[in-house]
Design an enzyme around this catalytic site. Structure first.
Site, PDB file in Angstrom:
ATOM      1  CE  LYS A  66      -3.887   1.676   2.910  1.00 51.10           C
ATOM      2  NZ  LYS A  66      -4.664   1.353   4.134  1.00 51.10           N
ATOM      3  CB  SER A 141      -8.111   3.164   3.191  1.00 49.56           C
ATOM      4  OG  SER A 141      -7.200   2.560   4.094  1.00 49.56           O
ATOM      5  CB  SER A 165      -8.066   0.052   5.866  1.00 52.40           C
ATOM      6  OG  SER A 165      -8.763   1.261   5.824  1.00 52.40           O
TER       7      SER A 165
HETATM    8  N1  GLN Z   1     -12.906   3.036   6.556  1.00 53.91           N
HETATM    9  C1  GLN Z   1     -12.409   3.336   7.874  1.00 53.91           C
HETATM   10  C2  GLN Z   1     -12.155   4.796   7.999  1.00 53.91           C
HETATM   11  O1  GLN Z   1     -12.451   5.482   7.088  1.00 53.91           O
HETATM   12  C3  GLN Z   1     -11.176   2.545   8.145  1.00 53.91           C
HETATM   13  C4  GLN Z   1      -9.952   3.135   7.573  1.00 53.91           C
HETATM   14  C5  GLN Z   1      -8.733   2.357   7.870  1.00 53.91           C
HETATM   15  O2  GLN Z   1      -8.801   1.280   8.467  1.00 53.91           O
HETATM   16  N2  GLN Z   1      -7.604   2.928   7.511  1.00 53.91           N
HETATM   17  O3  GLN Z   1     -11.658   5.276   8.981  1.00 53.91           O
END
Ligand code: GLN
Length: 460
Positions: A66, A141, A165
């Site tokens: 990532k 994400s 994420s």
């Molecule tokens: N979708 C969640 C958020 O927007 C998780 C994001 C993540 O785990 N980086 O915070």
């Protein structure tokens, strides 16, 4: 799909493997899963493997990280304009450990900018498309990492999971995703989002591959004071007759009926394998998003304060004063979701509101942790869907942040409690969209969760 051992067996040389990965990446460019490729460095390392200069358990196995991991060979952007031209002066410990075993990073995967989001639509460079249905989101994400794995460009990829994420995009694309116990893998060299829940994990095709990768990355690092000694002992031994709790609140009528149907099938398989499944209550589940969207923005507002346009990263031009430099840099460098979180975070931490919001959320978090501890007195594992719906349409939730946040309702609670949670494929909907089941365990039960899921893998 190509597992790690098949990948090693299939081709004669590391160079051939790396070149094949680049070819596949090029053939799937329209998914926009990768932000950059590390061609030169990857081929150099492949040749070193072929000469015998680099050896290890992953010798010559290509992987993707990532783009919020600092890694050599390409910029580290966090999918943000703020870091568009930032080249890492060092590598993340996780990447170093994989490289020490001979793995070869071939590229950097797309994400929601600074990992804020659940669809990869918040990337400053455009969204990633779902691997199974290109009209749907990749999830997020870590959407890019999930999609490169699902498309079989690589056999594994790294992600970060702060509130879902890794697990949610893994479920949206039909691959295995691991969010380990908080503190399992060093976060040194990874762009921080929310320090009290950030974890490093991986995507893979099988639970065995995921266990291998986690074992290699896990362990103490003097540069990350939160890391635990490596407790991650990959195993295929499954304790017979486990007691498993299906979280009742996660199977309500609000959850997509096909998701519930796949869950029920998974539960039936666990029963057939001799495990006991009860429905259990976790009423705190319904309050978890409220806690998360206070605590996480608070930490985000602090962690993103460093992007001031002065030390490194993007700097706005044509400004007259210092205040204008800060303001314009941050306005132009961050996407809307980053700014929303910085504003909410600054608000809940401000002196007049700290007690009412931040402190209250931290107290509720303790209640959630206590509720899990109570359940784990009687149960080895807890089960829920990963997300209330399969992958949603591109653009479907972008105008409504609350709807977007709801996609994480099942994944956020284990993050707040620092628990290990994995996402494993549990079949598809009538339209062919993957559904994932989440297995949650007590701290440090990561390898046992993967073994349990692994015992059902062939029938999944
Ligand atoms: N979708 C969640 C958020 O927007 C998780 C994001 C993540 O785990 N980086 O915070």
């Amino acid at each position: 799909m190509t597992t790690i051992s098949e990948c090693i067996r299939q081709t004669s040389s590391a160079r051939a493997r790396v070149e094949a990965a680049f070819e596949k990446a090029a053939a799937h460019e329209h998914y926009h899963a990768l932000l950059s490729l590390t061609k030169e460095r990857a081929l150099e390392r492949a040749d070193a493997v072929d000469r015998g200069d680099i050896t290890g358990r992953l010798a010559g196995v290509p992987f993707v990280v990532k783009d919020n991991f600092l890694a050599f060979g390409a910029p580290t952007t966090a999918a943000s304009k703020m870091l568009e031209n930032f080249t890492a002066p060092l590598q993340a410990t996780a990447v170093e450990r994989l490289e020490a075993e001979g793995a070869i990073c071939i590229g950097k995967a797309n994400l929601d900018a600074f990992a804020h989001g659940g669809s990869t639509e918040n990337s400053a460079f455009g969204p990633t498309l779902n691997a199974v249905d290109t009209t749907k989101v990749a999830g997020g994400s870590s959407g890019g990492s999930a999609v490169v794995t699902a498309l079989d460009i690589v056999s594994f990829a790294l992600g970060t999971d702060t509130g879902g994420s890794i697990r949610q995009p893994a479920s949206f694309n039909g691959v295995v995703g691991v969010k380990p116990t908080y503190g399992t893998v060093s976060r040194y060299g990874v762009v921080a989002m929310a320090s009290s829940t950030d974890t490093i994990g991986c995507f893979a095709h099988t639970t065995a591959d995921a266990a291998l990768i986690m074992d290699i990355m896990a362990g103490q690092d003097e540069r990350d004071m939160t890391t635990l000694p490596n407790f991650f002992a990959p195993t295929t031994n499954v304790t017979a007759g486990q007691k498993i709790g299906l979280i009742r609140e996660s199977m309500s009528d609000d959850v997509d009926s096909e998701v519930r149907a796949r869950m029920n099938e998974y539960v039936a398989k666990l029963r057939a394998a001799g495990h006991t499944i009860d429905e259990v209550d976790l009423p705190m589940l319904t309050h978890s998003l409220a806690m998360y969207y206070i605590i996480v923005p608070a930490e985000v507002s602090s962690n993103l304060a460093r992007y001031d346009g002065i030390r490194y990263g993007y700097r706005a031009e044509g400004v007259q004063t210092l205040a204008e430099l800060y303001g314009k840099t941050r306005d132009q460098g961050f996407v809307t979701e980053n700014k929303r979180r910085i504003m909410i975070g600054s608000f809940v931490l401000s002196s007049g509101y700290f007690d009412a919001y931040y402190l209250q959320a931290q107290k509720a978090r303790t209640l959630l942790i206590n509720a899990y501890n109570e359940l784990f007195k009687n149960y080895d594992v807890l089960l829920s869907p990963v997300s209330p719906t399969p992958a949603f349409g591109l653009g479907e939730n972008t105008a409504d942040p609350i709807k977007m946040y709801l996609a994480d309702i099942m994944t956020v609670p284990p993050s707040l409690a620092g628990l290990p949670a994995i996402s494993v494929p549990a079949g598809v909907t009538a339209a062919g969209l993957p559904v994932g089941v989440q297995l949650i365990g007590p701290r440090k039960s990561d390898a046992a969760l993967l073994a349990l899921a692994g015992s059902l893998e062939d029938q999944a």
